[in-house]
Design a protein around this motif. Structure first.
Motif, PDB file in Angstrom:
ATOM      1  N   GLU A  26       4.995   1.235  -1.435  1.00  0.00           N
ATOM      2  CA  GLU A  26       4.832   2.665  -1.052  1.00  0.00           C
ATOM      3  C   GLU A  26       4.690   2.742   0.451  1.00  0.00           C
ATOM      4  O   GLU A  26       3.915   2.126   0.872  1.00  0.00           O
ATOM      5  N   ARG A  27       5.050   4.030   0.800  1.00  0.00           N
ATOM      6  CA  ARG A  27       5.017   4.235   2.422  1.00  0.00           C
ATOM      7  C   ARG A  27       3.430   4.364   2.886  1.00  0.00           C
ATOM      8  O   ARG A  27       3.210   3.592   3.759  1.00  0.00           O
ATOM      9  N   THR A  28       2.638   5.001   1.983  1.00  0.00           N
ATOM     10  CA  THR A  28       1.334   5.055   2.465  1.00  0.00           C
ATOM     11  C   THR A  28       0.470   3.698   2.450  1.00  0.00           C
ATOM     12  O   THR A  28      -0.241   3.679   3.349  1.00  0.00           O
ATOM     13  N   ASN A  58      -2.062   0.547  10.378  1.00  0.00           N
ATOM     14  CA  ASN A  58      -3.269   0.825  11.030  1.00  0.00           C
ATOM     15  C   ASN A  58      -4.139  -0.267  11.163  1.00  0.00           C
ATOM     16  O   ASN A  58      -4.965  -0.576  12.233  1.00  0.00           O
ATOM     17  N   LYS A  59      -4.420  -1.063  10.188  1.00  0.00           N
ATOM     18  CA  LYS A  59      -5.204  -2.455   9.978  1.00  0.00           C
ATOM     19  C   LYS A  59      -4.735  -3.339  10.992  1.00  0.00           C
ATOM     20  O   LYS A  59      -5.708  -3.689  11.911  1.00  0.00           O
ATOM     21  N   LYS A  90      -6.660  -4.723  14.521  1.00  0.00           N
ATOM     22  CA  LYS A  90      -6.810  -6.119  14.809  1.00  0.00           C
ATOM     23  C   LYS A  90      -6.038  -6.812  15.835  1.00  0.00           C
ATOM     24  O   LYS A  90      -6.430  -7.457  16.598  1.00  0.00           O
ATOM     25  N   ALA A  91      -4.896  -6.141  16.330  1.00  0.00           N
ATOM     26  CA  ALA A  91      -3.781  -6.565  17.432  1.00  0.00           C
ATOM     27  C   ALA A  91      -4.542  -5.674  18.658  1.00  0.00           C
ATOM     28  O   ALA A  91      -4.106  -6.284  19.817  1.00  0.00           O
ATOM     29  N   ARG A 127      -1.311   5.162  19.264  1.00  0.00           N
ATOM     30  CA  ARG A 127      -0.940   5.568  18.055  1.00  0.00           C
ATOM     31  C   ARG A 127       0.263   4.609  17.532  1.00  0.00           C
ATOM     32  O   ARG A 127       1.165   4.332  18.254  1.00  0.00           O
ATOM     33  N   VAL A 128       0.087   3.939  16.169  1.00  0.00           N
ATOM     34  CA  VAL A 128       1.048   3.014  15.688  1.00  0.00           C
ATOM     35  C   VAL A 128       1.668   3.894  14.284  1.00  0.00           C
ATOM     36  O   VAL A 128       0.507   3.996  13.495  1.00  0.00           O
ATOM     37  N   HIS A 129       2.712   3.831  14.180  1.00  0.00           N
ATOM     38  CA  HIS A 129       3.291   4.340  12.972  1.00  0.00           C
ATOM     39  C   HIS A 129       4.701   3.691  12.551  1.00  0.00           C
ATOM     40  O   HIS A 129       5.451   3.025  13.610  1.00  0.00           O
ATOM     41  N   PRO A 130       5.114   3.888  11.321  1.00  0.00           N
ATOM     42  CA  PRO A 130       6.477   2.895  11.029  1.00  0.00           C
ATOM     43  C   PRO A 130       7.587   3.440  12.031  1.00  0.00           C
ATOM     44  O   PRO A 130       8.445   2.480  12.281  1.00  0.00           O
ATOM     45  N   HIS A 131       7.680   4.714  12.100  1.00  0.00           N
ATOM     46  CA  HIS A 131       9.144   5.196  12.722  1.00  0.00           C
ATOM     47  C   HIS A 131       8.956   4.526  14.394  1.00  0.00           C
ATOM     48  O   HIS A 131       9.992   4.485  14.981  1.00  0.00           O
ATOM     49  N   GLN A 132       8.025   4.216  14.664  1.00  0.00           N
ATOM     50  CA  GLN A 132       7.682   3.868  16.211  1.00  0.00           C
ATOM     51  C   GLN A 132       8.395   2.594  16.289  1.00  0.00           C
ATOM     52  O   GLN A 132       8.958   2.348  17.439  1.00  0.00           O
TER      53      GLN A 132
END
Length: 192
Positions: free
Chosen positions: A115-117, A124-125, A129-130, A135-140
């Motif tokens: 699932e996308r969620t 985000n985790k 950790k990195a 902001r970090v998201h899949p489309h990025q």
């Protein structure tokens, strides 16, 4: 107010992959690292990567068939050596885990679609950790990969095909919006 899109640097992507691979469960670590890599190097949308089946990958032709891109359009996405090495290894690992070719490439341990969620939460985790502050998201991952292609000298028509855009103008707008660093470098070369 328009939000400026931030891209991930190759170093930030590597830190994300290390964070994704730092899990007690080897299956999940390998899957998540492969997912991150493939989305970046092939500039896939999250839904496109989650819909992929093993039969959509043609190692001989070096392409992935995206059956349902934006607007339900199908397209072939080129996959280079880096992406092929990661995908080949992941397909081998998932086969050893007993998953059938009917299950999506990136699936749960029991073969159901991710699932996308779930991936958004994981991303985000990994970001925390990195130690990535933006902001970090899949489309990025998608536009960061496209931006890196541009930096490495890919022409707009190739990037357009990878992204599945209908016109080069969309791709140019997309890249100008996400890669001000490239624009500044180009300006220095072309400045009157």
């Amino acid at each position: 107010m328009t939000m400026i899109k931030e891209i991930l640097s190759p170093a930030e992507l590597e830190r994300l992959k290390i964070a994704a691979g730092d899990r007690k469960d080897a299956f999940l670590a390998k899957r998540d690292t492969a997912w991150l890599t493939l989305n970046y190097v092939c500039t896939l949308r999250i839904s496109e990567s989650l819909d992929l089946k093993p039969t959509d990958y043609s190692p001989e032709d070096r392409v992935i068939l995206v059956r349902r891109g934006k607007g339900n359009k199908a397209r072939k996405v080129a996959i280079g050596e880096k992406g092929r090495a990661v995908l080949d290894q992941w397909l081998k690992d998932r086969a050893e885990a007993g998953l059938s070719d009917d299950a999506p490439i990136f699936c749960t341990k029991n073969g159901t679609r991710l699932e996308r969620t779930t991936l958004n939460k994981q991303l985000n985790k990994w970001k925390r950790k990195a130690r990535i502050l933006k902001r970090v998201h899949p489309h990025q991952l998608r536009y960061s990969g496209a931006s890196q292609m541009l930096r490495k000298g890919a022409n707009i028509s190739h990037i357009q095909g990878q992204l599945g855009h209908s016109t080069p103008l969309i791709t140019m707008h997309y890249l100008l919006d996400v890669d001000p660093q490239q624009r500044a470098q180009d300006q220095e070369k072309w400045e009157p």
